[in-house]
Design a protein around this motif. Structure first.
Motif, PDB file in Angstrom:
ATOM      1  N   SER A 220       3.125   8.691   2.242  1.00 57.62           N
ATOM      2  CA  SER A 220       2.311   9.327   0.935  1.00 57.62           C
ATOM      3  C   SER A 220       0.768   9.663   1.065  1.00 57.62           C
ATOM      4  O   SER A 220       0.048   9.936   0.189  1.00 57.62           O
ATOM      5  N   GLY A 221       0.267   9.350   2.331  1.00 56.99           N
ATOM      6  CA  GLY A 221      -1.054   9.155   2.609  1.00 56.99           C
ATOM      7  C   GLY A 221      -1.679   8.165   2.695  1.00 56.99           C
ATOM      8  O   GLY A 221      -1.079   7.031   2.843  1.00 56.99           O
ATOM      9  N   THR A 222      -3.221   8.069   2.568  1.00 59.89           N
ATOM     10  CA  THR A 222      -4.040   6.688   2.774  1.00 59.89           C
ATOM     11  C   THR A 222      -3.543   5.579   1.577  1.00 59.89           C
ATOM     12  O   THR A 222      -3.687   5.990   0.557  1.00 59.89           O
ATOM     13  N   PRO A 223      -3.156   4.347   2.068  1.00 62.29           N
ATOM     14  CA  PRO A 223      -3.096   3.447   1.011  1.00 62.29           C
ATOM     15  C   PRO A 223      -4.152   3.235  -0.064  1.00 62.29           C
ATOM     16  O   PRO A 223      -5.296   3.347   0.502  1.00 62.29           O
ATOM     17  N   PRO A 224      -3.911   3.056  -1.201  1.00 62.84           N
ATOM     18  CA  PRO A 224      -5.029   3.292  -2.312  1.00 62.84           C
ATOM     19  C   PRO A 224      -5.845   1.915  -2.469  1.00 62.84           C
ATOM     20  O   PRO A 224      -6.008   1.773  -3.707  1.00 62.84           O
ATOM     21  N   LEU A 225      -5.677   1.088  -1.298  1.00 63.74           N
ATOM     22  CA  LEU A 225      -6.617  -0.119  -1.703  1.00 63.74           C
ATOM     23  C   LEU A 225      -7.121  -0.624  -0.515  1.00 63.74           C
ATOM     24  O   LEU A 225      -6.588   0.000   0.719  1.00 63.74           O
ATOM     25  N   THR A 226      -8.185  -1.409  -0.209  1.00 64.96           N
ATOM     26  CA  THR A 226      -8.800  -2.053   0.999  1.00 64.96           C
ATOM     27  C   THR A 226      -8.852  -3.646   0.825  1.00 64.96           C
ATOM     28  O   THR A 226      -8.761  -3.952  -0.300  1.00 64.96           O
ATOM     29  N   VAL A 227      -8.873  -4.414   1.769  1.00 59.33           N
ATOM     30  CA  VAL A 227      -9.083  -5.756   2.027  1.00 59.33           C
ATOM     31  C   VAL A 227     -10.038  -6.223   2.640  1.00 59.33           C
ATOM     32  O   VAL A 227     -10.100  -5.948   3.774  1.00 59.33           O
ATOM     33  N   THR A 284      -9.027   1.906  -4.477  1.00 59.59           N
ATOM     34  CA  THR A 284      -9.980   2.901  -3.908  1.00 59.59           C
ATOM     35  C   THR A 284     -10.227   3.916  -4.931  1.00 59.59           C
ATOM     36  O   THR A 284     -10.748   4.950  -4.554  1.00 59.59           O
ATOM     37  N   GLY A 285      -9.328   3.832  -6.065  1.00 58.53           N
ATOM     38  CA  GLY A 285      -9.379   4.989  -7.145  1.00 58.53           C
ATOM     39  C   GLY A 285      -9.070   4.411  -8.244  1.00 58.53           C
ATOM     40  O   GLY A 285      -9.158   3.091  -8.471  1.00 58.53           O
ATOM     41  N   GLU A 286      -8.989   5.287  -9.465  1.00 58.97           N
ATOM     42  CA  GLU A 286      -8.703   4.740 -10.805  1.00 58.97           C
ATOM     43  C   GLU A 286      -7.527   4.383 -10.954  1.00 58.97           C
ATOM     44  O   GLU A 286      -7.252   3.614 -11.870  1.00 58.97           O
ATOM     45  N   GLU A 287      -6.362   4.711 -10.327  1.00 57.94           N
ATOM     46  CA  GLU A 287      -4.930   4.364 -10.452  1.00 57.94           C
ATOM     47  C   GLU A 287      -4.928   2.947 -10.144  1.00 57.94           C
ATOM     48  O   GLU A 287      -5.588   2.290  -9.370  1.00 57.94           O
ATOM     49  N   THR A 288      -3.829   2.172 -10.965  1.00 57.23           N
ATOM     50  CA  THR A 288      -3.594   0.781 -10.704  1.00 57.23           C
ATOM     51  C   THR A 288      -2.830   0.695  -9.592  1.00 57.23           C
ATOM     52  O   THR A 288      -1.643   1.471  -9.464  1.00 57.23           O
ATOM     53  N   VAL A 289      -3.015  -0.495  -8.615  1.00 58.62           N
ATOM     54  CA  VAL A 289      -2.195  -0.951  -7.567  1.00 58.62           C
ATOM     55  C   VAL A 289      -1.598  -2.259  -7.754  1.00 58.62           C
ATOM     56  O   VAL A 289      -2.434  -3.052  -8.100  1.00 58.62           O
ATOM     57  N   VAL A 290      -0.497  -2.479  -7.642  1.00 60.48           N
ATOM     58  CA  VAL A 290       0.095  -3.835  -7.663  1.00 60.48           C
ATOM     59  C   VAL A 290       0.305  -4.275  -6.460  1.00 60.48           C
ATOM     60  O   VAL A 290       0.837  -3.921  -5.469  1.00 60.48           O
ATOM     61  N   VAL A 352      -4.989  -4.424  -9.175  1.00 61.16           N
ATOM     62  CA  VAL A 352      -6.207  -4.370  -8.854  1.00 61.16           C
ATOM     63  C   VAL A 352      -6.401  -2.697  -9.016  1.00 61.16           C
ATOM     64  O   VAL A 352      -5.537  -1.923  -8.796  1.00 61.16           O
ATOM     65  N   SER A 353      -7.637  -2.099  -8.986  1.00 63.13           N
ATOM     66  CA  SER A 353      -8.164  -0.984  -9.116  1.00 63.13           C
ATOM     67  C   SER A 353      -9.693  -0.770  -8.492  1.00 63.13           C
ATOM     68  O   SER A 353     -10.122  -2.065  -8.317  1.00 63.13           O
ATOM     69  N   SER A 381       2.206   1.372  -5.812  1.00 67.31           N
ATOM     70  CA  SER A 381       1.451   2.227  -6.967  1.00 67.31           C
ATOM     71  C   SER A 381       2.275   3.390  -7.155  1.00 67.31           C
ATOM     72  O   SER A 381       2.452   4.416  -6.301  1.00 67.31           O
ATOM     73  N   GLY A 382       2.870   3.519  -8.304  1.00 66.96           N
ATOM     74  CA  GLY A 382       3.756   4.549  -8.720  1.00 66.96           C
ATOM     75  C   GLY A 382       4.983   4.635  -7.835  1.00 66.96           C
ATOM     76  O   GLY A 382       5.599   3.431  -7.581  1.00 66.96           O
ATOM     77  N   THR A 383       5.067   5.654  -7.285  1.00 65.04           N
ATOM     78  CA  THR A 383       6.189   5.693  -6.316  1.00 65.04           C
ATOM     79  C   THR A 383       5.864   5.419  -4.809  1.00 65.04           C
ATOM     80  O   THR A 383       6.686   5.262  -4.154  1.00 65.04           O
ATOM     81  N   ARG A 384       4.823   5.065  -4.608  1.00 65.53           N
ATOM     82  CA  ARG A 384       4.183   4.686  -3.307  1.00 65.53           C
ATOM     83  C   ARG A 384       4.265   3.241  -2.935  1.00 65.53           C
ATOM     84  O   ARG A 384       4.147   2.561  -4.006  1.00 65.53           O
ATOM     85  N   HIS A 385       4.488   2.753  -1.831  1.00 61.99           N
ATOM     86  CA  HIS A 385       4.510   1.295  -1.493  1.00 61.99           C
ATOM     87  C   HIS A 385       4.418   1.170   0.031  1.00 61.99           C
ATOM     88  O   HIS A 385       4.450   2.041   0.625  1.00 61.99           O
ATOM     89  N   GLY A 386       3.761   0.072   0.289  1.00 59.33           N
ATOM     90  CA  GLY A 386       3.536  -0.200   1.889  1.00 59.33           C
ATOM     91  C   GLY A 386       3.194  -1.531   2.089  1.00 59.33           C
ATOM     92  O   GLY A 386       3.137  -2.460   1.104  1.00 59.33           O
TER      93      GLY A 386
END
Length: 426
Positions: A220-227, A284-290, A352-353, A381-386
């Motif tokens: 679904s694209g680049t994961p929406p978080l960094t570590v 990396t964006g406004e959306e919430t990531v679990v 996180v966000s 995050s939503g329908t995405r996971h990884g």
């Protein structure tokens, strides 16, 4: 009561040894009052390592070592929320006079203790519940590295802070577990193993800054978080030690924490007895990531490094550290090491966000082995996971037990390293 039974066996071993509390405390690099509290049942050690060293100093039998570990696990499980009082005095000083090294070929691991006794069950462990000399687990052949290793690479003992940006796991299950085909798996080869001497390859640079990891997109694209990863964070200077394949005259004085990555790289050092990681997770964006969880992936287990053990704290100088909000422990000696929350602390999942990051602290203990390992962070995050693979700049973290290794400390205001316990009392 489990704590009373644990203390009873400690007193029995101490009395049988004929050694005074003062003598034992000095050899264990802890205060006499702390040892009194352990033997009287007023406190339970938060780490099994000093218990195991005490038992060996008192010439405990293999059966007594197993029974002592069983009682400690029960006593530790029965405690309330742990505090930072007596634990700060334990240290991880000079090891016992006997060398409990696990046997044989460095690449071979058996499921018996160093004394030939079958290892006890490992379930129910929490903070620092390491076996401290009890060897378990067959070598894991398939190594999930999750990043491209140029030429296989080699083990190394450095590790400046790093930042991982998405190891995608397209098609992962809702739990965040990626199918085997989604995560690259690398089988250890001669080029990926340490040399015969066990010397890690130092980093070509001693950078302390965060580095961007290789970004690998999921379906679904680049994961929406960094570590962001700090492999050499210190819970407190008194607790941090490193094994180095050098004599004291060739080792620089202890660094301050922020200079630890460069010092580690310069000396080819490997965290001794424990490694304290700091993970900063941010969207990396406004959306919430679990953040669904963290898993430990074992790369290799070998006999502990037969190197000198150097303490970062100065003898006689008090140390202390508060327990962070997100605090987890990993017993690397266990058959199936797991990331376990400290008693009284929350477990995954967390959210996180970009404006609401999280910081996780991982306290990984090793006593019986020299362990190479990585972490896998699952997210959704939503329908995405990884899954993101977390390591030390493209190579596994490395932590080695230090039982029986010569221990050194650097006196405050001194000019050279000296054997632990030889400094005059303050």
């Amino acid at each position: 009561m489990a704590a009373a039974e644990f203390a009873e066996l400690l007193r029995e071993l101490k009395d049988r040894s004929g050694l005074s509390y003062g003598t034992l405390a000095k050899r264990l690099h802890m205060s006499t009052s702390t040892l009194h509290r352990y033997c009287n049942g007023d406190a339970v050690p938060t780490d099994y390592a000093p218990v195991e060293r005490l038992a060996r100093l008192c010439k405990a039998s293999p059966e007594e070592l197993v029974e002592l570990h069983r009682r400690w696990v029960l006593a530790d499980a029965g405690r309330g929320k742990k505090t930072s009082g007596p634990a700060a005095e334990e240290g991880s000083g000079p090891a016992a006079e006997e060398d409990p090294t696990a046997v044989g070929d460095p690449a071979v691991v058996t499921d018996v203790t160093p004394d030939g006794v079958p290892a006890p069950p490992v379930g129910g462990r929490r903070r620092r519940a390491v076996l401290a000399g009890i060897a378990v687990l067959a070598v894991v052949g398939a190594v999930v590295l999750g990043v491209q290793l140029s030429g296989g690479g080699g083990e190394r003992g450095d590790g400046a802070a790093s930042s991982v940006q998405g190891k995608g796991a397209g098609g992962a299950t809702p739990s965040g577990s990626a199918p085997a085909s989604a995560s690259p798996s690398v089988t250890p080869s001669a080029s990926a193993s340490p040399s015969a001497s066990g010397t890690p390859s130092p980093s070509p640079s001693a950078a302390g800054q965060e580095r961007p990891g290789a970004a690998v997109e999921d379906s679904s694209g680049t994961p929406p978080l960094t570590v962001g990863i700090r492999p050499h964070a210190w819970e407190s200077p008194c607790d941090q030690r490193y094994l180095i394949d050098r004599e004291p005259g060739r080792v620089s004085p202890p660094p301050v924490e922020q200079d630890a990555p460069a010092w580690v790289a310069a000396h080819g050092a490997v965290p001794s007895g424990k490694q304290f990681l700091e993970l900063t997770v941010q969207g990396t964006g406004e959306e919430t990531v679990v953040v669904d969880g963290l898993k430990v992936r074992m790369v290799q287990k070998r006999s502990p490094l037969a190197w000198n053990d150097y303490a970062m704290g100065y003898p006689g100088v008090g140390c202390g550290a508060g327990v962070p909000t997100r605090y987890f422990t990993v017993a690397l000696d266990a058959a199936r090491p797991a990331v376990v929350p400290e008693a009284g602390h929350a477990d995954f999942p967390f959210k996180v966000s970009e404006s609401d990051p999280e910081v996780y602290y991982i306290n990984a203990d090793a006593s019986a082995y020299d362990v190479s390992w990585t972490l896998e962070l699952s997210w959704s995050s939503g329908t995405r996971h990884g899954t993101l693979l977390l390591d030390d700049e493209g190579r596994p973290f490395r932590t080695s037990g230090n039982n029986g290794r010569p221990a050194y400390e650097f006196p405050l205001g001194g000019s050279a390293w000296q054997r632990a316990g030889s400094s005059p009392a303050p």
